[in-house]
Design a protein around this motif. Structure first.
Motif, short mmCIF file in Angstrom:
data_model
loop_
_atom_site.label_atom_id
_atom_site.label_comp_id
_atom_site.label_asym_id
_atom_site.label_seq_id
_atom_site.Cartn_x
_atom_site.Cartn_y
_atom_site.Cartn_z
N GLY A 1 42.82 46.80 23.92
CA GLY A 1 43.76 47.36 24.69
C GLY A 1 43.73 48.69 25.77
O GLY A 1 44.95 49.24 25.63
N PRO A 2 42.70 49.03 26.10
CA PRO A 2 42.50 50.37 26.83
C PRO A 2 43.15 49.99 27.98
O PRO A 2 43.34 48.91 28.63
CB PRO A 2 41.11 50.52 27.07
CG PRO A 2 40.37 49.27 27.27
CD PRO A 2 41.52 48.45 25.85
N THR A 3 43.57 51.13 28.71
CA THR A 3 44.27 51.05 30.30
C THR A 3 43.16 50.58 31.18
O THR A 3 43.52 49.69 32.16
CB THR A 3 44.52 52.38 30.77
OG1 THR A 3 45.65 52.99 29.56
CG2 THR A 3 45.56 52.39 31.99
N LEU A 4 41.93 51.12 31.21
CA LEU A 4 40.72 50.65 31.87
C LEU A 4 39.47 50.48 31.06
O LEU A 4 39.60 51.06 30.04
CB LEU A 4 40.54 52.10 32.90
CG LEU A 4 41.49 52.42 33.88
CD1 LEU A 4 40.98 53.63 34.90
CD2 LEU A 4 41.67 51.15 35.04
N ARG A 5 38.78 49.64 31.56
CA ARG A 5 37.47 49.49 31.22
C ARG A 5 36.48 49.59 32.33
O ARG A 5 36.51 49.34 33.39
CB ARG A 5 37.21 48.19 30.56
CG ARG A 5 37.91 47.81 29.25
CD ARG A 5 37.72 46.62 28.65
NE ARG A 5 38.37 46.00 27.56
CZ ARG A 5 37.84 46.56 26.31
NH1 ARG A 5 37.00 47.36 26.08
NH2 ARG A 5 38.77 46.31 25.32
N ILE A 6 35.58 50.85 32.01
CA ILE A 6 34.50 50.98 33.09
C ILE A 6 32.94 50.86 32.56
O ILE A 6 32.63 51.19 31.49
CB ILE A 6 34.53 52.43 33.36
CG1 ILE A 6 36.05 52.72 33.79
CG2 ILE A 6 33.63 52.88 34.55
CD1 ILE A 6 36.16 54.23 34.39
N GLN B 1 42.67 43.55 40.01
CA GLN B 1 41.50 42.96 40.29
C GLN B 1 40.19 43.68 39.71
O GLN B 1 40.47 44.94 39.97
CB GLN B 1 41.29 42.24 41.60
CG GLN B 1 42.36 41.00 42.28
CD GLN B 1 42.02 40.35 43.18
OE1 GLN B 1 41.27 41.31 44.04
NE2 GLN B 1 42.66 39.33 43.75
N VAL B 2 39.41 43.01 39.20
CA VAL B 2 37.98 44.01 39.01
C VAL B 2 37.60 44.36 40.19
O VAL B 2 37.38 43.78 41.44
CB VAL B 2 37.02 42.76 38.31
CG1 VAL B 2 35.69 43.64 38.06
CG2 VAL B 2 37.52 42.41 37.08
N ARG B 3 37.01 45.83 40.12
CA ARG B 3 36.55 46.53 41.26
C ARG B 3 35.11 46.75 40.82
O ARG B 3 34.80 47.00 39.78
CB ARG B 3 37.49 47.64 41.54
CG ARG B 3 38.84 47.40 41.74
CD ARG B 3 39.66 48.73 41.94
NE ARG B 3 39.26 49.58 42.94
CZ ARG B 3 39.95 49.69 44.04
NH1 ARG B 3 40.86 48.86 44.36
NH2 ARG B 3 39.61 50.55 44.85
N VAL C 1 43.93 55.60 28.28
CA VAL C 1 42.84 55.27 27.53
C VAL C 1 41.98 54.66 28.30
O VAL C 1 42.15 53.54 28.70
CB VAL C 1 43.21 54.63 26.06
CG1 VAL C 1 41.98 54.47 25.23
CG2 VAL C 1 44.11 55.49 25.20
N VAL C 2 40.86 55.16 28.19
CA VAL C 2 39.53 54.53 28.96
C VAL C 2 38.46 54.09 28.09
O VAL C 2 37.62 54.84 27.28
CB VAL C 2 38.90 55.02 30.07
CG1 VAL C 2 37.86 54.81 30.72
CG2 VAL C 2 39.87 55.73 31.11
N ALA C 3 38.15 52.54 27.97
CA ALA C 3 36.80 52.39 27.25
C ALA C 3 35.66 52.18 28.34
O ALA C 3 35.62 51.65 29.21
CB ALA C 3 37.14 50.91 26.78
N VAL D 1 34.70 48.09 37.21
CA VAL D 1 36.13 48.72 36.49
C VAL D 1 37.10 47.57 36.37
O VAL D 1 37.43 46.99 37.48
CB VAL D 1 36.75 49.59 37.48
CG1 VAL D 1 37.98 50.16 36.98
CG2 VAL D 1 35.96 50.79 37.77
N HIS D 2 37.53 47.51 35.09
CA HIS D 2 38.61 46.40 34.77
C HIS D 2 39.78 47.14 34.47
O HIS D 2 39.59 48.13 33.71
CB HIS D 2 38.10 45.62 33.35
CG HIS D 2 36.99 44.82 33.65
ND1 HIS D 2 36.82 43.24 33.70
CD2 HIS D 2 35.35 45.29 33.62
CE1 HIS D 2 35.42 42.92 33.76
NE2 HIS D 2 34.73 44.26 33.85
#
Length: 250
Positions: A172-177, A209-211, A64-66, A203-204
């Motif tokens: 709780g998403p897998t990624l945050r973009i 680490q944050v990219r 899941v991506v937010a 990207v979190h």
């Protein structure tokens, strides 16, 4: 005259019928010999320039991506998946430009669009997760309760379908973009032909680490593509000038 609930039931039944008509995914997985599980999850196709910013080089299937920011990057994700032979759906995204998607290489025959999903877009997304590779849903500003986000995350994981949520709150998403338009090129004193759009992307991930990175949306080889300027700046500079529509740039 039927009730709203009856109409809703008919709409969901029609979505399920359409999913049933899609060729089954995962046949290859069934036929694979039961050897050791792969150490890394399968990745969803994404624009190559974005892959360099994402952990593991892509978005894991079943995650899941937010997402927040420019709609053009969502269009790029849909184009990458459908252009790569997968099936995708866009739910509750009235500003999605199909022309822009086609210019990015999307196969529109593999893209289902539900412009008005009604008051509960999450319910529609839950149905479509059963048969598609990517489901992008606009939440219209709603905050989805954690109890429900966990159910949808488990469903996406079990189906191997990636869910991208935007314009709302999702825990709780897998990624945050997150993306932000930082500039344009091709305009002189506010006039001229728009040739490229510049985005900063952040990207979190849960365990990384944050990219951060920059992407340029620009014409290349007769198409509109995402380019990482630090690795392909020379190509961008000599690309033929074609217009980038408002739906692409937004």
């Amino acid at each position: 005259m039927g009730s709203a609930a009856d109409t809703r039931a008919v709409q969901l039944a029609e979505l399920r019928r359409r999913i049933a008509a899609i060729p089954a995914r995962g046949v290859e997985v069934v036929e694979r010999p039961p050897v050791v599980a792969e150490p890394r999850a399968e990745l969803l196709p994404v624009p190559p320039a974005l892959a360099g910013i994402l952990p593991d080089g892509g978005v894991p299937k079943g995650s899941v991506v937010a997402y927040s920011g420019a709609g053009s990057l969502l269009t790029g994700l849909l184009a990458a998946v459908t252009g790569g032979g997968g099936y995708a759906a866009a739910i509750g995204l009235p500003r999605l430009g199909l022309l822009a998607a086609a210019e990015m290489g999307a196969d529109l025959g593999r893209l289902a669009v539900v412009t008005d999903p009604g008051p509960d877009p999450v319910e529609v997304a839950a149905v479509l997760l059963d048969g598609l590779d990517l489901v992008v849903v606009g939440l219209a500003g709603i905050s989805v309760p954690p109890s429900r986000t966990r159910i949808l995350a488990a469903r996406a994981r079990s189906k191997g379908s990636t869910l991208v949520v935007t314009d709302g709150k999702w825990s709780g998403p897998t990624l945050r973009i997150d993306s932000k338009v930082t500039g344009y090129s091709g305009l002189g004193r506010g006039r001229g032909r728009l040739c490229s759009v510049h985005l900063d992307v952040r990207v979190h991930a849960r365990s990384a680490q944050v990219r951060t990175g920059r992407l340029d949306l620009c014409p290349h080889n007769g198409r509109v593509e995402w380019v990482a300027p630090e690795t392909d700046s020379r190509q961008v500079a000599v690309a033929p000038a074609v217009g980038i529509g408002r739906d692409v740039a937004s």
